[in-house]
Design an enzyme around this catalytic site. Structure first.
Site, PDB file in Angstrom:
ATOM      1  N   ASP A   1       0.907  -1.643  -0.132  1.00  0.00           N
ATOM      2  CA  ASP A   1       0.465  -0.010   0.035  1.00  0.00           C
ATOM      3  C   ASP A   1       1.228   0.919   0.257  1.00  0.00           C
ATOM      4  O   ASP A   1       1.384   1.254   0.944  1.00  0.00           O
ATOM      5  CB  ASP A   1      -1.034  -0.324   0.999  1.00  0.00           C
ATOM      6  CG  ASP A   1      -2.000   1.309   1.318  1.00  0.00           C
ATOM      7  OD1 ASP A   1      -1.577   1.950   0.843  1.00  0.00           O
ATOM      8  OD2 ASP A   1      -2.922   1.105   1.919  1.00  0.00           O
TER       9      ASP A   1
ATOM     10  N   THR B   1      -4.889  13.620 -14.301  1.00  0.00           N
ATOM     11  CA  THR B   1      -5.611  13.386 -15.639  1.00  0.00           C
ATOM     12  C   THR B   1      -6.517  14.749 -15.896  1.00  0.00           C
ATOM     13  O   THR B   1      -6.186  16.319 -15.366  1.00  0.00           O
ATOM     14  CB  THR B   1      -7.530  12.934 -14.518  1.00  0.00           C
ATOM     15  OG1 THR B   1      -8.325  13.086 -14.593  1.00  0.00           O
ATOM     16  CG2 THR B   1      -7.299  13.073 -12.640  1.00  0.00           C
ATOM     17  N   ASP B   2      -7.269  14.863 -16.767  1.00  0.00           N
ATOM     18  CA  ASP B   2      -7.122  15.849 -17.326  1.00  0.00           C
ATOM     19  C   ASP B   2      -8.649  16.274 -16.337  1.00  0.00           C
ATOM     20  O   ASP B   2      -9.312  18.128 -16.847  1.00  0.00           O
ATOM     21  CB  ASP B   2      -8.116  15.821 -18.744  1.00  0.00           C
ATOM     22  CG  ASP B   2      -9.488  14.370 -19.122  1.00  0.00           C
ATOM     23  OD1 ASP B   2      -9.366  14.428 -18.098  1.00  0.00           O
ATOM     24  OD2 ASP B   2      -9.658  14.792 -19.808  1.00  0.00           O
ATOM     25  N   GLU B   3      -9.224  15.392 -15.724  1.00  0.00           N
ATOM     26  CA  GLU B   3     -10.239  16.283 -14.833  1.00  0.00           C
ATOM     27  C   GLU B   3      -9.935  17.320 -13.752  1.00  0.00           C
ATOM     28  O   GLU B   3     -11.130  18.301 -13.409  1.00  0.00           O
ATOM     29  CB  GLU B   3     -10.820  15.335 -14.018  1.00  0.00           C
ATOM     30  CG  GLU B   3     -11.494  14.027 -15.120  1.00  0.00           C
ATOM     31  CD  GLU B   3     -12.462  12.652 -14.892  1.00  0.00           C
ATOM     32  OE1 GLU B   3     -13.378  13.564 -13.755  1.00  0.00           O
ATOM     33  OE2 GLU B   3     -12.927  11.559 -15.720  1.00  0.00           O
TER      34      GLU B   3
ATOM     35  N   LYS C   1      -7.053  13.937  -7.117  1.00  0.00           N
ATOM     36  CA  LYS C   1      -5.941  14.134  -7.964  1.00  0.00           C
ATOM     37  C   LYS C   1      -5.497  15.566  -8.264  1.00  0.00           C
ATOM     38  O   LYS C   1      -3.912  15.710  -8.215  1.00  0.00           O
ATOM     39  CB  LYS C   1      -6.444  13.833  -8.994  1.00  0.00           C
ATOM     40  CG  LYS C   1      -7.123  11.767  -9.043  1.00  0.00           C
ATOM     41  CD  LYS C   1      -5.987  11.039  -9.703  1.00  0.00           C
ATOM     42  CE  LYS C   1      -5.236  11.422 -10.453  1.00  0.00           C
ATOM     43  NZ  LYS C   1      -3.334  10.193  -9.977  1.00  0.00           N
TER      44      LYS C   1
ATOM     45  N   ASN D   1     -20.876  11.445 -25.139  1.00  0.00           N
ATOM     46  CA  ASN D   1     -21.061   9.770 -25.117  1.00  0.00           C
ATOM     47  C   ASN D   1     -22.105   9.379 -25.280  1.00  0.00           C
ATOM     48  O   ASN D   1     -21.995   8.419 -26.361  1.00  0.00           O
ATOM     49  CB  ASN D   1     -21.869  10.114 -23.407  1.00  0.00           C
ATOM     50  CG  ASN D   1     -20.126  10.582 -22.644  1.00  0.00           C
ATOM     51  OD1 ASN D   1     -19.599  10.461 -22.794  1.00  0.00           O
ATOM     52  ND2 ASN D   1     -21.013  11.059 -21.266  1.00  0.00           N
TER      53      ASN D   1
HETATM   54  P1  NAD Z   1      -7.276   1.625 -11.949  1.00  0.00           P
HETATM   55  O1  NAD Z   1      -8.181   1.866 -11.198  1.00  0.00           O
HETATM   56  O2  NAD Z   1      -7.251   0.729 -13.236  1.00  0.00           O
HETATM   57  O3  NAD Z   1      -5.193   0.800 -10.924  1.00  0.00           O
HETATM   58  C1  NAD Z   1      -5.278   1.366  -9.839  1.00  0.00           C
HETATM   59  C2  NAD Z   1      -4.328   0.427  -9.511  1.00  0.00           C
HETATM   60  O4  NAD Z   1      -3.509   1.304  -8.339  1.00  0.00           O
HETATM   61  C3  NAD Z   1      -5.348  -1.239  -9.233  1.00  0.00           C
HETATM   62  O5  NAD Z   1      -4.212  -1.479  -9.653  1.00  0.00           O
HETATM   63  C4  NAD Z   1      -5.106  -1.265  -7.255  1.00  0.00           C
HETATM   64  O6  NAD Z   1      -4.411  -1.770  -7.237  1.00  0.00           O
HETATM   65  C5  NAD Z   1      -4.038  -0.104  -7.401  1.00  0.00           C
HETATM   66  N1  NAD Z   1      -4.110   1.017  -5.802  1.00  0.00           N
HETATM   67  C6  NAD Z   1      -4.623   1.622  -5.467  1.00  0.00           C
HETATM   68  N2  NAD Z   1      -4.930   2.045  -4.037  1.00  0.00           N
HETATM   69  C7  NAD Z   1      -3.455   1.661  -3.768  1.00  0.00           C
HETATM   70  C8  NAD Z   1      -2.845   1.450  -2.856  1.00  0.00           C
HETATM   71  N3  NAD Z   1      -3.365   2.851  -1.793  1.00  0.00           N
HETATM   72  N4  NAD Z   1      -1.650   1.438  -3.204  1.00  0.00           N
HETATM   73  C9  NAD Z   1      -0.619   0.346  -4.185  1.00  0.00           C
HETATM   74  N5  NAD Z   1      -1.456   0.589  -4.850  1.00  0.00           N
HETATM   75  C10 NAD Z   1      -2.882   0.464  -4.807  1.00  0.00           C
HETATM   76  O7  NAD Z   1      -6.137   3.086 -12.796  1.00  0.00           O
HETATM   77  P2  NAD Z   1      -6.017   3.446 -14.534  1.00  0.00           P
HETATM   78  O8  NAD Z   1      -7.502   3.997 -14.934  1.00  0.00           O
HETATM   79  O9  NAD Z   1      -5.370   2.401 -14.847  1.00  0.00           O
HETATM   80  O10 NAD Z   1      -5.650   4.539 -13.663  1.00  0.00           O
HETATM   81  C11 NAD Z   1      -4.712   4.776 -13.387  1.00  0.00           C
HETATM   82  C12 NAD Z   1      -4.065   6.143 -13.213  1.00  0.00           C
HETATM   83  O11 NAD Z   1      -4.035   6.998 -14.472  1.00  0.00           O
HETATM   84  C13 NAD Z   1      -4.682   7.082 -11.579  1.00  0.00           C
HETATM   85  O12 NAD Z   1      -3.589   7.163 -11.045  1.00  0.00           O
HETATM   86  C14 NAD Z   1      -5.494   7.480 -13.085  1.00  0.00           C
HETATM   87  O13 NAD Z   1      -6.132   8.806 -11.630  1.00  0.00           O
HETATM   88  C15 NAD Z   1      -5.291   7.670 -13.720  1.00  0.00           C
HETATM   89  N6  NAD Z   1      -5.666   8.269 -14.952  1.00  0.00           N
HETATM   90  C16 NAD Z   1      -6.893   7.345 -15.435  1.00  0.00           C
HETATM   91  C17 NAD Z   1      -7.171   7.776 -16.204  1.00  0.00           C
HETATM   92  C18 NAD Z   1      -8.064   6.501 -17.225  1.00  0.00           C
HETATM   93  O14 NAD Z   1      -8.399   6.955 -18.147  1.00  0.00           O
HETATM   94  N7  NAD Z   1      -7.955   5.155 -16.760  1.00  0.00           N
HETATM   95  C19 NAD Z   1      -7.127   9.233 -17.187  1.00  0.00           C
HETATM   96  C20 NAD Z   1      -6.519   9.873 -16.660  1.00  0.00           C
HETATM   97  C21 NAD Z   1      -5.673   9.435 -15.787  1.00  0.00           C
HETATM   98  O1  DAU Z   2     -10.275  12.354 -17.953  1.00  0.00           O
HETATM   99  C1  DAU Z   2      -9.895  11.187 -17.478  1.00  0.00           C
HETATM  100  C2  DAU Z   2     -10.862  10.537 -16.843  1.00  0.00           C
HETATM  101  O2  DAU Z   2     -11.570   9.364 -17.368  1.00  0.00           O
HETATM  102  C3  DAU Z   2      -9.633   9.747 -15.244  1.00  0.00           C
HETATM  103  O3  DAU Z   2      -9.002  10.557 -14.915  1.00  0.00           O
HETATM  104  C4  DAU Z   2     -10.330   8.325 -14.725  1.00  0.00           C
HETATM  105  O4  DAU Z   2     -10.017   7.629 -13.926  1.00  0.00           O
HETATM  106  C5  DAU Z   2     -11.346   7.576 -15.345  1.00  0.00           C
HETATM  107  O5  DAU Z   2     -12.085   6.812 -14.778  1.00  0.00           O
HETATM  108  C6  DAU Z   2     -12.720   8.505 -16.736  1.00  0.00           C
HETATM  109  O6  DAU Z   2     -13.520   9.217 -15.638  1.00  0.00           O
HETATM  110  P1  DAU Z   2     -14.931   9.834 -16.039  1.00  0.00           P
HETATM  111  O7  DAU Z   2     -15.790   9.985 -15.536  1.00  0.00           O
HETATM  112  O8  DAU Z   2     -14.663  10.093 -17.203  1.00  0.00           O
HETATM  113  O9  DAU Z   2     -14.725   7.922 -17.012  1.00  0.00           O
HETATM  114  P2  DAU Z   2     -15.998   7.148 -16.678  1.00  0.00           P
HETATM  115  O10 DAU Z   2     -16.327   5.766 -17.869  1.00  0.00           O
HETATM  116  O11 DAU Z   2     -16.762   6.455 -15.780  1.00  0.00           O
HETATM  117  O12 DAU Z   2     -17.252   8.004 -17.650  1.00  0.00           O
HETATM  118  C7  DAU Z   2     -17.227   8.414 -19.036  1.00  0.00           C
HETATM  119  C8  DAU Z   2     -18.417   9.123 -19.037  1.00  0.00           C
HETATM  120  O13 DAU Z   2     -19.734   8.344 -19.389  1.00  0.00           O
HETATM  121  C9  DAU Z   2     -18.984  10.071 -18.481  1.00  0.00           C
HETATM  122  O14 DAU Z   2     -19.283  11.316 -18.955  1.00  0.00           O
HETATM  123  C10 DAU Z   2     -19.539   9.236 -17.141  1.00  0.00           C
HETATM  124  C11 DAU Z   2     -20.514   8.576 -19.006  1.00  0.00           C
HETATM  125  N1  DAU Z   2     -21.287   7.158 -18.277  1.00  0.00           N
HETATM  126  C12 DAU Z   2     -20.598   6.845 -17.494  1.00  0.00           C
HETATM  127  C13 DAU Z   2     -21.196   5.148 -17.095  1.00  0.00           C
HETATM  128  C14 DAU Z   2     -19.653   4.221 -16.243  1.00  0.00           C
HETATM  129  C15 DAU Z   2     -22.066   6.302 -18.618  1.00  0.00           C
HETATM  130  O15 DAU Z   2     -23.307   7.563 -19.032  1.00  0.00           O
HETATM  131  N2  DAU Z   2     -22.741   5.708 -18.583  1.00  0.00           N
HETATM  132  C16 DAU Z   2     -22.297   4.534 -17.634  1.00  0.00           C
HETATM  133  O16 DAU Z   2     -22.112   3.503 -17.203  1.00  0.00           O
END
Ligand code: NAD
Ligand code: DAU
Length: 341
Positions: free
Chosen positions: A59, A124-126, A152, A247
């Site tokens: 962790d 993240t862009d968020e 974040k 979406n």
């Molecule tokens: P994910 O949820 O798929 O994976 C997160 C990983 O972190 C998992 O393997 C989990 O076990 C591990 N983790 C969680 N808590 C932990 C802790 N306390 N100690 C050690 N490990 C821990 O996430 P992802 O989608 O692969 O995203 C990875 C990174 O990129 C994150 O920082 C997220 O904020 C960022 N990000 C994701 C997206 C996206 O679209 N998925 C976009 C922009 C940024």
């Molecule tokens: O923008 C980057 C981010 O993208 C990352 O930082 C986050 O880790 C990642 O989870 C993602 O966030 P979003 O909230 O954009 O992703 P999500 O897939 O949850 O949702 C994408 C869009 O779709 C959002 O506008 C919400 C909508 N949505 C989501 C789900 C799960 C739906 O309409 N229906 C759904 O069931």
């Protein structure tokens, strides 16, 4: 080169590790991951036998575990570990503050103590919040609006603070919505693919006109490698797909590729505080490091659908929590049952 990766069992981290191991077979990779519901070692079978790869379950909030795991003068820390799901952060923010904020602070402390030469922080862009018109640039104001985005934002500000105060070498990346293989089916695209493949309805939040920018995870991985190897210390780089779409547009394209009827789309109550539009500009990383996305959205979506079709066992195991048995058998871990989606 020895890199210490946090969260490498997740969606993006595992892509990065698979790509890095293939590109640098002589390099050393330590993957430090807590294995929450989102971490899945089955994402890493391709590198398990790699001589210089090792996995440590831990962790990032655990200072002693990090002190033990991070080698002195490690070349780089690549920090993916986070709670990543916006809906879960609305349901409860505590774990997001713990992992994303406190965990990042503990990791930064230990990184400094261990003399890490570079800290690549994945953001993240968020953090920019919902955009009216225009683009989100690296120097635009930060305006996080969900508990996830707030955590974040705090994390990346901590990284900057450590850079300014102690002179630590860091690079921050901010990526838009990733998609591709091995993504946990709580996020909209894998959820929609899995539901459509099994004839289940696909929830559309609110009017479905929220805009997201999709980048394929393999393109993101290339950008992250560049940022790590060539990024300028103290800089932030945006990574986007250049494909902003509502979406509804995305889901309609998906359904047409699957030859499914649009009646599968089911409007549901909107997400609280739902950000309307993200629009990240990747002009800086293109100008300074020569990166731009190579995988078009239709091509990437087709191959992602193909992957989920071909990997139904993975989907089944993830959806019913069976993948946790894999850890038990492989590592003797007695993990609690993961949340079933
Ligand atoms: P994910 O949820 O798929 O994976 C997160 C990983 O972190 C998992 O393997 C989990 O076990 C591990 N983790 C969680 N808590 C932990 C802790 N306390 N100690 C050690 N490990 C821990 O996430 P992802 O989608 O692969 O995203 C990875 C990174 O990129 C994150 O920082 C997220 O904020 C960022 N990000 C994701 C997206 C996206 O679209 N998925 C976009 C922009 C940024
Ligand atoms: O923008 C980057 C981010 O993208 C990352 O930082 C986050 O880790 C990642 O989870 C993602 O966030 P979003 O909230 O954009 O992703 P999500 O897939 O949850 O949702 C994408 C869009 O779709 C959002 O506008 C919400 C909508 N949505 C989501 C789900 C799960 C739906 O309409 N229906 C759904 O069931």
């Amino acid at each position: 080169m020895h890199i210490f990766v946090t969260g490498g069992a997740g969606f993006i981290g595992s892509q990065f590790i698979r790509d890095w191991a293939e590109r640098f077979p002589e390099g050393h990779i330590t993957n430090f991951d807590k294995l929450t519901y989102a971490g899945n070692l089955a994402n890493l079978t391709a590198v398990e036998a790699h001589a210089n790869y090792r996995f440590i379950r831990g962790d990032i909030c655990d200072r002693n575990a990090l002190l033990e795991a991070i080698p002195a003068n490690v070349d780089a820390i690549v920090h993916f570990a986070a709670e990543s799901d916006v809906d879960r952060s609305i349901a409860g923010a505590a774990e997001f503050v713990r992992t994303n904020v406190v965990g990042t602070q503990v990791l930064l402390d230990v990184a400094r103590e261990r003399g890490a030469k570079r800290f690549l922080h994945i953001s993240t862009d968020e953090v920019g919040g919902t955009m009216g018109l225009g683009w989100f640039f690296e120097d635009s104001k930060l305006d996080p609006r969900s508990p996830y985005a707030a955590s974040k934002t705090a994390a990346e500000q901590l990284v900057r603070a450590v850079g300014a105060t102690f002179g630590m070498d860091y690079v921050i990346t901010r990526t838009s919505n990733n998609y591709g293989p091995y993504q946990f089916p709580e996020k909209v695209l894998p959820l929609a693919i899995c539901n459509a493949l099994s004839g289940q309805p696909i929830p559309v939040y609110g009017d479905g006109l929220q805009i997201r920018d999709w980048v394929h995870v393999a393109d993101n991985s290339k950008a992250l490698q560049l940022a790590l190897l060539q990024g300028k210390a103290g800089e932030t780089y945006h990574i986007g797909g250049g494909t902003p779409q509502t979406n509804m547009e995305v889901l309609r394209t998906l359904l047409s590729m699957l030859y499914c009827h649009e009646s599968l789309l089911k409007r549901v109550t909107d997400r609280l505080g739902h950000d309307r539009r993200y629009a990240v500009s990747y002009a800086k990383i293109e100008r300074e490091l020569g990166w731009h996305p190579e995988i078009s959205f239709p091509t990437g979506l087709r191959s992602t659908i193909h992957w989920y079709r071909q990997n139904q066992e993975w989907v089944k195991a993830v959806r019913n929590g069976e993948y946790l048995n894999y850890y038990k058998a492989q590592y003797g871990l007695n993990l609690p049952a993961g949340q079933v989606v």
